[in-house]
Design a protein around this motif. Structure first.
Motif, PDB file in Angstrom:
ATOM      1  N   ARG A 159       0.954  -1.037  -0.069  1.00  0.00           N
ATOM      2  CA  ARG A 159       0.193   0.138   0.094  1.00  0.00           C
ATOM      3  C   ARG A 159       0.859   1.300  -0.129  1.00  0.00           C
ATOM      4  N   ALA A 160       1.714   1.113   0.842  1.00  0.00           N
ATOM      5  CA  ALA A 160       2.814   2.376   0.524  1.00  0.00           C
ATOM      6  C   ALA A 160       3.473   2.591  -0.493  1.00  0.00           C
ATOM      7  N   MET A 161       3.986   1.433  -1.130  1.00  0.00           N
ATOM      8  CA  MET A 161       4.604   1.425  -2.514  1.00  0.00           C
ATOM      9  C   MET A 161       3.384   2.374  -3.368  1.00  0.00           C
ATOM     10  N   ASN A 162       2.336   1.598  -3.445  1.00  0.00           N
ATOM     11  CA  ASN A 162       1.574   2.295  -4.234  1.00  0.00           C
ATOM     12  C   ASN A 162       1.042   3.587  -4.154  1.00  0.00           C
ATOM     13  N   GLU A 163       1.217   4.275  -2.715  1.00  0.00           N
ATOM     14  CA  GLU A 163       0.999   5.493  -2.340  1.00  0.00           C
ATOM     15  C   GLU A 163       2.050   6.612  -2.914  1.00  0.00           C
ATOM     16  N   ILE A 164       3.328   5.820  -2.911  1.00  0.00           N
ATOM     17  CA  ILE A 164       4.392   6.688  -3.559  1.00  0.00           C
ATOM     18  C   ILE A 164       4.328   6.790  -4.897  1.00  0.00           C
ATOM     19  N   ASN A 165       3.849   5.863  -5.500  1.00  0.00           N
ATOM     20  CA  ASN A 165       3.791   5.881  -7.068  1.00  0.00           C
ATOM     21  C   ASN A 165       2.836   6.772  -7.424  1.00  0.00           C
ATOM     22  N   ALA A 166       1.742   6.576  -6.705  1.00  0.00           N
ATOM     23  CA  ALA A 166       0.474   7.825  -6.939  1.00  0.00           C
ATOM     24  C   ALA A 166       0.982   9.069  -6.848  1.00  0.00           C
TER      25      ALA A 166
END
Length: 286
Positions: A159-166
């Motif tokens: 989830r954190a990786m997706n938020e960073i990417n977003a």
């Protein structure tokens, strides 16, 4: 496989291990074989030569202290020429392979950060395959292929990786939007500047045409009417322009009310103001 009347059948892609009074005697290939059980011959077991697959899920951590589950798929098969080793030397082939996979993965992945682990999946798979090939070949097994099919971090890490990417994509979109607005403002300013420049050229040409027309009118009137001066002609032109202006103001339905001195003397005052302005300009240049 089947056994009847002292004959034994071995199916395709399989081999059978024959023993004589409990001792290894021969490897039976696919087909029908004579098995005189009364003389002490028996079948100890069979071995498949088909390619088999073992999926191993190993939990480990990366260099940046992220715990991940690495799923490796190992494809292996027994070698017909070493069937006796494959049958007698290992009790549980799958557990043996799994132990080697655990050992290599837990030695390789902690050296890599999470992003690097995803990028170097092939290198990890190659290291696992080389170690397995070296170890299992002595037991009569061939490693056909080793694949790292998945690297799955914890759900919170994902989830954190997706938020960073977003966030990175939103920042890029904001930069692109700002750049587009900047280009629009620049183009708009350039267009306004070009419009004002062309408008100024039009006004200058219009005034030049008026001046040229007045000069030609004064010269033509002076030549055709003897005794008139340039002042008389200019007064007459101003009177004509004055009445044309009043006519346009009165004819327009959208014009505002304008209060100006009106009468024959008004034109004379305007002419005097223009004349005084020209004289002052000439005096300043001298």
């Amino acid at each position: 496989m089947g056994q009847a009347f002292g004959c034994y059948q071995v199916d395709q892609s399989n081999v059978a291990i024959r023993e004589h009074f409990g001792k290894f005697d021969d490897v039976l290939e696919p087909g029908c074989h004579c098995l005189p059980w009364c003389l002490g011959y028996q079948i100890a077991g069979g071995l498949s030569l088909r390619v088999q697959q073992l999926d191993v899920k190993c939990e480990t951590k990366t260099k940046d202290n992220v715990f991940v589950n690495v799923v490796a798929s190992v494809q292996y098969r027994a070698v017909a020429e070493k069937a006796s080793d494959a049958f007698y030397r290992l009790t549980n082939t799958r557990e043996q392979i799994q132990s080697y996979v655990f050992d290599v993965i837990r030695a390789s992945v902690p050296k890599l950060e999470l992003d690097a682990a995803f990028e170097q999946k092939n290198d990890i798979a190659k290291a696992v395959e080389e170690e397995l090939e070296k170890a299992m070949s002595t037991y009569g097994f061939e490693i056909v292929q080793t694949l790292i099919v998945d690297i799955e971090p914890d759900i919170n890490v994902k989830r954190a990786m997706n938020e960073i990417n977003a966030a990175a994509r939103l920042r890029l979109a904001a930069n692109e939007k700002a750049e587009a607005e900047k280009i629009l403002q620049i183009k708009k300013a350039e267009g306004e500047a070009e419009s004002k420049y062309l408008s100024g050229l039009g006004i200058a040409r219009q005034r030049q045409a008026i001046v040229d027309g007045l000069r030609d009118s004064v010269l033509a009137f002076s030549e055709n009417v003897p005794g008139t001066t340039a002042k008389d002609v200019m007064d007459m032109v101003l009177v004509t322009q004055y009445f044309d202006t009043m006519k346009e103001i009165g004819a327009s339905s959208k014009s505002s009310s304008v209060f100006i001195p009106h009468g024959p003397g008004a034109v004379k005052d305007i002419a005097m103001q223009i004349r005084d302005g020209l004289l002052q300009a000439n005096a300043s240049q001298i």
